[in-house]
Write a protein that holds these residues in place. Sequence first.
Motif, short mmCIF file in Angstrom:
data_model
loop_
_atom_site.label_atom_id
_atom_site.label_comp_id
_atom_site.label_asym_id
_atom_site.label_seq_id
_atom_site.Cartn_x
_atom_site.Cartn_y
_atom_site.Cartn_z
N ASP A 30 0.81 -1.21 0.00
CA ASP A 30 0.00 0.00 0.00
C ASP A 30 0.84 1.27 0.00
O ASP A 30 0.30 2.37 -0.03
N SER A 31 2.17 1.14 0.07
CA SER A 31 3.05 2.30 -0.03
C SER A 31 4.42 1.84 -0.50
O SER A 31 4.75 0.65 -0.43
N GLY A 78 0.57 0.58 12.44
CA GLY A 78 0.31 1.90 11.91
C GLY A 78 -0.41 1.86 10.58
O GLY A 78 -0.27 0.91 9.81
N GLY A 79 -1.19 2.88 10.31
CA GLY A 79 -2.03 2.91 9.13
C GLY A 79 -1.27 3.18 7.85
O GLY A 79 -0.03 3.31 7.84
N THR A 81 -0.06 5.51 5.71
CA THR A 81 0.30 6.92 5.61
C THR A 81 1.72 7.04 5.11
O THR A 81 2.52 6.10 5.23
N GLU A 82 2.03 8.18 4.57
CA GLU A 82 3.40 8.40 4.11
C GLU A 82 4.38 8.34 5.27
O GLU A 82 5.49 7.85 5.15
N GLY A 83 3.95 8.82 6.43
CA GLY A 83 4.83 8.80 7.60
C GLY A 83 5.18 7.41 8.08
O GLY A 83 6.23 7.20 8.70
N ASN A 84 4.28 6.44 7.81
CA ASN A 84 4.56 5.06 8.22
C ASN A 84 5.27 4.26 7.14
O ASN A 84 5.71 3.13 7.39
N ALA A 85 5.36 4.81 5.93
CA ALA A 85 6.01 4.10 4.83
C ALA A 85 7.52 4.01 5.05
O ALA A 85 8.11 4.84 5.74
N HIS A 86 8.12 3.02 4.43
CA HIS A 86 9.58 2.84 4.49
C HIS A 86 10.21 3.57 3.31
O HIS A 86 9.55 3.77 2.28
N GLN A 122 4.19 5.20 13.56
CA GLN A 122 3.57 4.22 14.46
C GLN A 122 4.15 2.83 14.27
O GLN A 122 3.63 1.87 14.81
N THR A 123 5.21 2.72 13.51
CA THR A 123 5.71 1.41 13.11
C THR A 123 6.66 0.79 14.12
O THR A 123 7.28 1.49 14.92
#
Length: 610
Positions: A30-31, A78-79, A81-86, A122-123
């Motif tokens: 998803d990201s 974590g959902g 979101t771009e902030g949770n993406a690697h 949130q990861t």
Amino acid sequence: MCGIVGAIANRDVVPLLVDGLKRLEYRGYDSAGIAVVTADEVRRVRRTGRVAEMEAAAVAEGFDATLGIGHTRWATHGGVTEGNAHPHISHGELALVHNGIIENHEQQRERLRALGYEFTSQTDTEVVAHLIHHYRANGESLLGALKKAVKELEGAYALAVIDKRDPSTMVAARMGCPLLVGLGDGENFVASDVSAIVSATRKVIFLEEGDTAEVTRDGVRVFDAGDTEVQRDVHMSDVSLASLELGPYRHFMQKEIHEQPRAIGDTLEGIVDAGGFDPALFGANAAEVLRDVESVQILACGTSYYAGLTARYWLEDIAGIPCAVDIASEYRYRKVVANPKQLIVTISQSGETLDTMEALKYAKAQGQDKTLSICNVPESAIPRASRLVFYTRAGAEIGVASTKAFTTQLVALFALTGVLAKLRGRIDDAQEAAYLDELRHLPGSVQHALNLEPQVAVWAEKFAPKQHALFLGRGRHYPIALEGALKLKEISYIHAEAYPAGELKHGPLALVDEAMPVVVIAPNDSLLEKVKSNIQEVRARGGEMFVFADADSHFGESEAVHVIRTPRHIGTLSPVVHTIPVQLLAYHTALARGTDVDKPRNLAKSVTVE
């Protein structure tokens, strides 16, 4: 988390990273994101959605580097979101990508917060980045910091790490999740799947459990779990031959269990490319054959029979069509009531299963010519004898105990459900789109279930000395309980039985005592509360419970109730995901008992005798 690729070279690696991520899209995600070291900084681009969106952003921002890592993610902690993406970055200096689940991330998070680290996601993965940075800040080399950090991690991981303070090095580690190193000329790579780097090299080293690696442009150093430098074999990867090689796995069964995200993705390709549930998926004249079908009769043996039992729930619920499922060897020895508008569906991995072939011949002799074969081997006997065919794309399955053939059969049967439902006006465009979205995300959900392997392996140690086991499920998960029991007895030789959980009080409860472990398939569906009541019946009689649940099933653990949770409940396709842990339980129990996993006694892969 789903896909990793990394590269260090004397050329721009950004196109290699993007190409590798595109080749990993079959896993579901998803990201996506990449991070590179340029001059004296780490640059990163991440996007939710497709790899193409991230690629466009990287091009727009002028990414160009000789060292970088990339990742496709399917959200767990974590959902979306771009902030949770690697990739995740620590202090602007160190970037990391991660497949797997870190079980002790909360404890490590509190420790790192006390050390002054701030968390922006949130990861569980960000914990690992900060932990490595912490050791780096205390004087360790990048490799040394990685080695220290992984010793403190509990769970499963494949890691690739870069640091702006060491632009000539990439480091990697593996525990429970596949990771390999690709060897080039003046350039080297890391990846979770050889497909990610096949455009650059076919020479690969498969990292083993507990390995760490230091990768430079000129070479690779590998260290085992005991921190001894070792030489791992170099393999020449051939996509057409990959299924015949063990790679980093101990057995073909383990390998084939881990190949399921790819096998499912490959099997889904035709459905996704068709843009919907097109009858042509089953043959050029399929619309004509399927349009006036009044009922479905599924014929199969063993694991394929359980796939048919699962499909019955889908066909009757979604397509609204009556469905019967028969063991092929029984069907052909009873008088059947023939109906020329009944669809005869035969399921066979090999396409040569004699009982299934003879059952098909018997049905045709009764005047039933609406025939469909679901098979993994092109041009085998059963497809040739059928009007319609759906070939699963599981690849060669070497292990006798079927794994990826089963889950790809389920995908094929769900496609049949969708086609029949559409032809019968049972689903509209919106519902079709929703089901297709669930299918697209299925490989990623299966990958998450595979990440539970270390936890399942711990359970297997408890099963190894047992002589009997009981499996319970309800609704469309009852066939998964049957499949779990079959796998356990096939390869570990433990006597195992499966029942609908509601049937427990009608006899099987007499068997329950402290010596018989009880496995429960308990996703968060409409029958969850009923299953919980059945569990109480077992607990009241001293039984020890092993529950495969979802993250939101709210099961309390105790000394006698053990729980492993898949990251999320995925709805209609949940039986596919819950198949994975019961496969892993059988495999690791057999491993603990020392049986011949790939060649269990008295059994053959293709049953061509009655």
